[in-house]
Motif scaffolding. Sequence first.
Motif, short mmCIF file in Angstrom:
data_model
loop_
_atom_site.label_atom_id
_atom_site.label_comp_id
_atom_site.label_asym_id
_atom_site.label_seq_id
_atom_site.Cartn_x
_atom_site.Cartn_y
_atom_site.Cartn_z
N GLU A 3 -34.11 -70.74 18.47
CA GLU A 3 -34.41 -72.11 18.03
C GLU A 3 -33.80 -73.12 19.00
O GLU A 3 -34.43 -74.12 19.34
CB GLU A 3 -33.87 -72.32 16.62
N LEU A 4 -32.60 -72.85 19.46
CA LEU A 4 -31.92 -73.77 20.38
C LEU A 4 -32.62 -73.81 21.74
O LEU A 4 -32.80 -74.88 22.31
CB LEU A 4 -30.45 -73.35 20.55
N LEU A 7 -35.62 -75.88 21.36
CA LEU A 7 -35.24 -77.29 21.29
C LEU A 7 -35.06 -77.86 22.70
O LEU A 7 -35.37 -79.03 22.93
CB LEU A 7 -33.95 -77.42 20.47
N TYR A 8 -34.59 -77.06 23.61
CA TYR A 8 -34.43 -77.50 25.00
C TYR A 8 -35.76 -78.00 25.57
O TYR A 8 -35.80 -78.97 26.31
CB TYR A 8 -33.89 -76.33 25.84
N GLN A 9 -36.85 -77.33 25.19
CA GLN A 9 -38.18 -77.68 25.68
C GLN A 9 -38.76 -78.91 24.97
O GLN A 9 -39.55 -79.64 25.55
CB GLN A 9 -39.15 -76.50 25.49
N THR A 10 -38.35 -79.13 23.74
CA THR A 10 -39.00 -80.17 22.94
C THR A 10 -38.17 -81.42 22.73
O THR A 10 -38.74 -82.51 22.57
CB THR A 10 -39.40 -79.61 21.57
N PHE A 28 -19.45 -69.92 20.29
CA PHE A 28 -19.99 -69.66 21.62
C PHE A 28 -21.19 -68.72 21.61
O PHE A 28 -22.08 -68.85 22.44
CB PHE A 28 -18.90 -69.11 22.54
N GLU A 29 -21.22 -67.80 20.66
CA GLU A 29 -22.32 -66.84 20.61
C GLU A 29 -23.66 -67.50 20.28
O GLU A 29 -24.72 -66.94 20.55
CB GLU A 29 -22.02 -65.71 19.61
N GLU A 30 -23.63 -68.71 19.75
CA GLU A 30 -24.86 -69.41 19.38
C GLU A 30 -25.37 -70.35 20.48
O GLU A 30 -26.45 -70.93 20.35
CB GLU A 30 -24.64 -70.22 18.09
#
Length: 155
Positions: A3-4, A7-10, A28-30
């Motif tokens: 999902e993250l 989000l970088y793309q949108t 950090f794992e997320e």
Amino acid sequence: MTELASLYQTDYSQWTQRNAELLRAGRFEELDIEHLLEELSDMSKSDRRELHSRFLILIAHLLKWQFQYQTLSERWREFKGDSWRSTIIEQRQQISVLLRKSPDLKSVLEETSIDAYADAVELAHKETRLARTTFPNACPYSIKQLLDDGFYPDR
């Protein structure tokens, strides 16, 4: 794709805020590590591009100062090169600020000035209409001279 990462793309702004929250929380794992690394790398590239651009303009104006100033001042008594001087001062100041904010750029000063030189010659050629062969094949100014507020090449 997470999902993250999506989000970088949108929504880049939301992506940066979310990653900052995760960092602060120690989660950090997320994190979107792949895109974070890309962004960090691009930050360095951006500083290098700015340094190149500043050197290009600075060197072009130093070349004009050295190779065209005399001709113009003989033709027009009132020509003093004030706009060139202002541009040289501004570029040196901006390089100084850039180096203060990103001191690691000091390690690429020589390489960047050499790389910017051909572009600076092209710019000086276009602006002055002097032949490209008027200008030296390699940058005639050292890094020390380029950054020295008191240095203006002999005319």
